[in-house]
Design an enzyme around this catalytic site. Structure first.
Site, PDB file in Angstrom:
ATOM      1  N   HIS A  82       0.849  -1.195   0.000  1.00  0.00           N
ATOM      2  CA  HIS A  82       0.000   0.000   0.000  1.00  0.00           C
ATOM      3  C   HIS A  82       0.883   1.243   0.000  1.00  0.00           C
ATOM      4  O   HIS A  82       1.858   1.323   0.733  1.00  0.00           O
ATOM      5  CB  HIS A  82      -0.897   0.015   1.248  1.00  0.00           C
ATOM      6  CG  HIS A  82      -1.725   1.257   1.343  1.00  0.00           C
ATOM      7  ND1 HIS A  82      -2.880   1.423   0.612  1.00  0.00           N
ATOM      8  CD2 HIS A  82      -1.556   2.400   2.048  1.00  0.00           C
ATOM      9  CE1 HIS A  82      -3.390   2.612   0.874  1.00  0.00           C
ATOM     10  NE2 HIS A  82      -2.605   3.229   1.739  1.00  0.00           N
ATOM     11  N   ASP A 161     -14.915   3.254   8.688  1.00  0.00           N
ATOM     12  CA  ASP A 161     -13.862   4.208   8.311  1.00  0.00           C
ATOM     13  C   ASP A 161     -14.429   5.256   7.348  1.00  0.00           C
ATOM     14  O   ASP A 161     -14.138   6.445   7.477  1.00  0.00           O
ATOM     15  CB  ASP A 161     -12.678   3.477   7.662  1.00  0.00           C
ATOM     16  CG  ASP A 161     -11.734   4.472   7.002  1.00  0.00           C
ATOM     17  OD1 ASP A 161     -11.198   5.321   7.722  1.00  0.00           O
ATOM     18  OD2 ASP A 161     -11.580   4.428   5.769  1.00  0.00           O
ATOM     19  N   ARG A 168     -14.465  13.406   9.859  1.00  0.00           N
ATOM     20  CA  ARG A 168     -13.170  14.049  10.151  1.00  0.00           C
ATOM     21  C   ARG A 168     -12.864  15.140   9.134  1.00  0.00           C
ATOM     22  O   ARG A 168     -12.310  16.189   9.470  1.00  0.00           O
ATOM     23  CB  ARG A 168     -12.048  12.985  10.129  1.00  0.00           C
ATOM     24  CG  ARG A 168     -12.070  12.062  11.340  1.00  0.00           C
ATOM     25  CD  ARG A 168     -11.224  10.816  11.080  1.00  0.00           C
ATOM     26  NE  ARG A 168      -9.869  11.148  10.699  1.00  0.00           N
ATOM     27  CZ  ARG A 168      -9.099  10.401   9.905  1.00  0.00           C
ATOM     28  NH1 ARG A 168      -9.547   9.260   9.410  1.00  0.00           N
ATOM     29  NH2 ARG A 168      -7.881  10.776   9.614  1.00  0.00           N
ATOM     30  N   SER A 183      -7.317   4.328   9.916  1.00  0.00           N
ATOM     31  CA  SER A 183      -8.144   4.421   8.712  1.00  0.00           C
ATOM     32  C   SER A 183      -7.515   3.606   7.577  1.00  0.00           C
ATOM     33  O   SER A 183      -8.164   2.756   6.959  1.00  0.00           O
ATOM     34  CB  SER A 183      -8.270   5.906   8.330  1.00  0.00           C
ATOM     35  OG  SER A 183      -8.720   6.058   7.023  1.00  0.00           O
ATOM     36  N   LYS A 187      -8.663  -0.738   6.077  1.00  0.00           N
ATOM     37  CA  LYS A 187      -8.970  -1.209   4.719  1.00  0.00           C
ATOM     38  C   LYS A 187      -7.996  -2.300   4.286  1.00  0.00           C
ATOM     39  O   LYS A 187      -8.351  -3.244   3.595  1.00  0.00           O
ATOM     40  CB  LYS A 187      -8.944  -0.019   3.744  1.00  0.00           C
ATOM     41  CG  LYS A 187     -10.154   0.905   3.970  1.00  0.00           C
ATOM     42  CD  LYS A 187     -10.014   2.264   3.322  1.00  0.00           C
ATOM     43  CE  LYS A 187      -9.088   3.167   4.058  1.00  0.00           C
ATOM     44  NZ  LYS A 187      -9.212   4.603   3.813  1.00  0.00           N
TER      45      LYS A 187
HETATM   46  N1  URA Z   1      -6.028   8.099   3.722  1.00  0.00           N
HETATM   47  C1  URA Z   1      -6.921   7.326   4.377  1.00  0.00           C
HETATM   48  O1  URA Z   1      -7.337   6.274   3.876  1.00  0.00           O
HETATM   49  N2  URA Z   1      -7.327   7.722   5.586  1.00  0.00           N
HETATM   50  C2  URA Z   1      -6.912   8.847   6.198  1.00  0.00           C
HETATM   51  O2  URA Z   1      -7.316   9.127   7.295  1.00  0.00           O
HETATM   52  C3  URA Z   1      -5.994   9.646   5.488  1.00  0.00           C
HETATM   53  C4  URA Z   1      -5.560   9.250   4.254  1.00  0.00           C
END
Ligand code: URA
Length: 433
Positions: A82, A161, A168, A183, A187
């Site tokens: 990632h 998320d 947020r 966050s 994923k």
């Molecule tokens: N990318 C994400 O997936 N989450 C965040 O909080 C910031 C960047």
């Protein structure tokens, strides 16, 4: 349990329990807790932070809020990669076939681009016929057969998320390291890989602008991964200028294929090999870094990585004749040169501005509903450290309209040219385990 007590506890810098974190995620998802209370908690976390244990528990609660991809029918140790996002980042197209050629199954879910960074899925769609949506069975069988498949993210990965991120975004609480780390990792964990290699970008074109913040984010994500039973390694890599020379969609595919063909695009090849080496070591294919790099270089040199790329593109419906003849990729109608306004050395190329310039051309989206033009983009002809003469071409715009004065101006602003020689940044700053 009452949400107000949880907010007060975090406001007072006390550690939240597993039950409290699970309660707030579950009841927020079922709309028993309103946005205003969760906003207050996010702000308390923003100021007080979270312990590693709290962050891991929050991540797991977000994972459990939605689907978890079951990759158990894929043979072998699954490793995912990632990137926290950068400009010109086409490493997935190098790393995924390279580690697949080394024997690692890669079952990858990727996103679309928004703003100044491009998305892996958009770039793959530059290849005529390529399908980014596969059924679950097709996805698993493609990985089993070709060691590699890349699909768009399904809608229900870590929905908590998604909901928290939207909140947020409008409550000025995105920039919190534990919240960003949980966050991203929610994923990744939900995507099902056994091990994870993170490419944490640092610099002007990255989400984290300073090395200190990038390291803190990397440590937090590695800690979450390891706490939740996934071996995780983070590589901190440079994003003080775009990666490689191409920014766009079709042209980024072209550059990645050229690296797979053996072309030595320094920064891109270095990063591709580095990430691949950590992935193969985590999977137990190679035991040392030196052994991994040597073997991976051989897999490029003997054509195995390129074959793995072609195999998966074909399996997902893509026309592989464009790989053999890259001029068959979508081409823009105009080539417009950006010429230097002074003589000297390139000191900076503001990656974010280059990403925005590519977006102006149509290579990226300003809003979620914008359509991508796969043929347009930017080729840099000068990078940090290069000598430039007044009037010399520093970049070429691939455009579908002739008047792109705004993009030329943006590119000129992105380049800083000074008299004294510049030293290019190193590509890899640190590896965090
Ligand atoms: N990318 C994400 O997936 N989450 C965040 O909080 C910031 C960047």
């Amino acid at each position: 349990m009452r949400m107000v007590d949880i907010i007060a506890k975090k406001r007072n810098n006390e550690e939240l329990t597993k039950e409290e974190i699970e309660f707030f995620i579950k009841d927020y998802m079922s709309e028993k807790i309103p946005d205003y209370q969760v906003s207050a908690l996010m702000m308390a976390i923003y100021y007080q932070g979270m312990t590693s244990s709290e962050t891991a528990i929050l991540t797991q609660a977000m994972v459990e809020s939605g689907d978890q991809i079951d990759l158990s029918s894929i043979k072998g140790h699954k490793v995912d990669k990632h990137s926290t996002g950068g400009v010109g980042d086409k490493t997935t197209f190098i790393v995924a076939p390279l580690v697949a050629a080394a024997g690692i199954p890669v079952a990858k879910m990727s996103g679309r681009g928004l703003g100044h960074t491009g998305g892996t899925i958009d770039k793959l769609e530059a290849i005529p016929g390529f399908r980014v949506e596969l059924t679950n069975d097709e996805f698993l069988s493609t990985v089993n057969e070709h060691k590699l498949a890349v699909v768009g993210q399904t809608g229900n990965l870590a929905p908590a998320d998604k909901k928290l991120y939207a909140l947020r975004d409008v409550t000025a609480t995105v920039d919190s390291i534990p919240l960003i780390a949980s966050s991203i990792m929610s994923k990744k964990i939900a995507s099902g890989a056994d091990s994870i290699v993170l490419d944490v970008k640092t610099g002007s074109g990255a989400f984290m602008k300073t090395l200190e913040d990038s390291k803190a984010l990397a440590h937090e994500m590695v800690s979450i991964g390891n706490n939740l039973g996934r071996n995780t390694v983070a590589v901190i890599s440079d994003m003080n200028q775009p990666l490689g020379y191409e920014i766009g969609n079709a042209n980024e595919i072209k550059e990645a294929v050229e690296v797979l063909q053996g072309k030595k695009v320094n920064d891109l090849r270095t990063l591709g090999l580095e990430l691949s080496a950590h992935m193969t070591i985590l999977a137990g294919i190679y035991s040392t870094y030196e052994e991994a790099i040597k073997a991976l270089e051989e897999l490029i040199d003997n054509g195995s990585a390129l074959e793995a790329f072609k195999g998966f593109i074909k399996a997902q419906g893509g026309d592989i004749s464009v790989i053999d003849d890259l001029s068959k990729l979508p081409q823009a109608n105009f080539e417009i040169e950006v010429k230097a306004k002074s003589t000297g050395f390139v000191h900076e190329i503001d990656a974010e501005s280059v990403g925005v310039a590519a977006m102006y051309l149509g290579a990226g989206r300003a809003t979620k509903d914008d359509q991508i033009n796969h043929s347009v983009g930017i080729t840099l002809t000068k990078k940090i450290g290069d000598k430039v003469e007044d009037g010399e071409v520093i970049a070429i715009l691939h455009a579908d309209k002739e008047d792109v004065t705004d993009v030329v101006d943006k590119m000129l602003q992105a380049y800083t040219i000074e008299d004294k020689q510049a030293v290019p940044n190193k590509m890899i700053y640190e590896v965090i385990r």
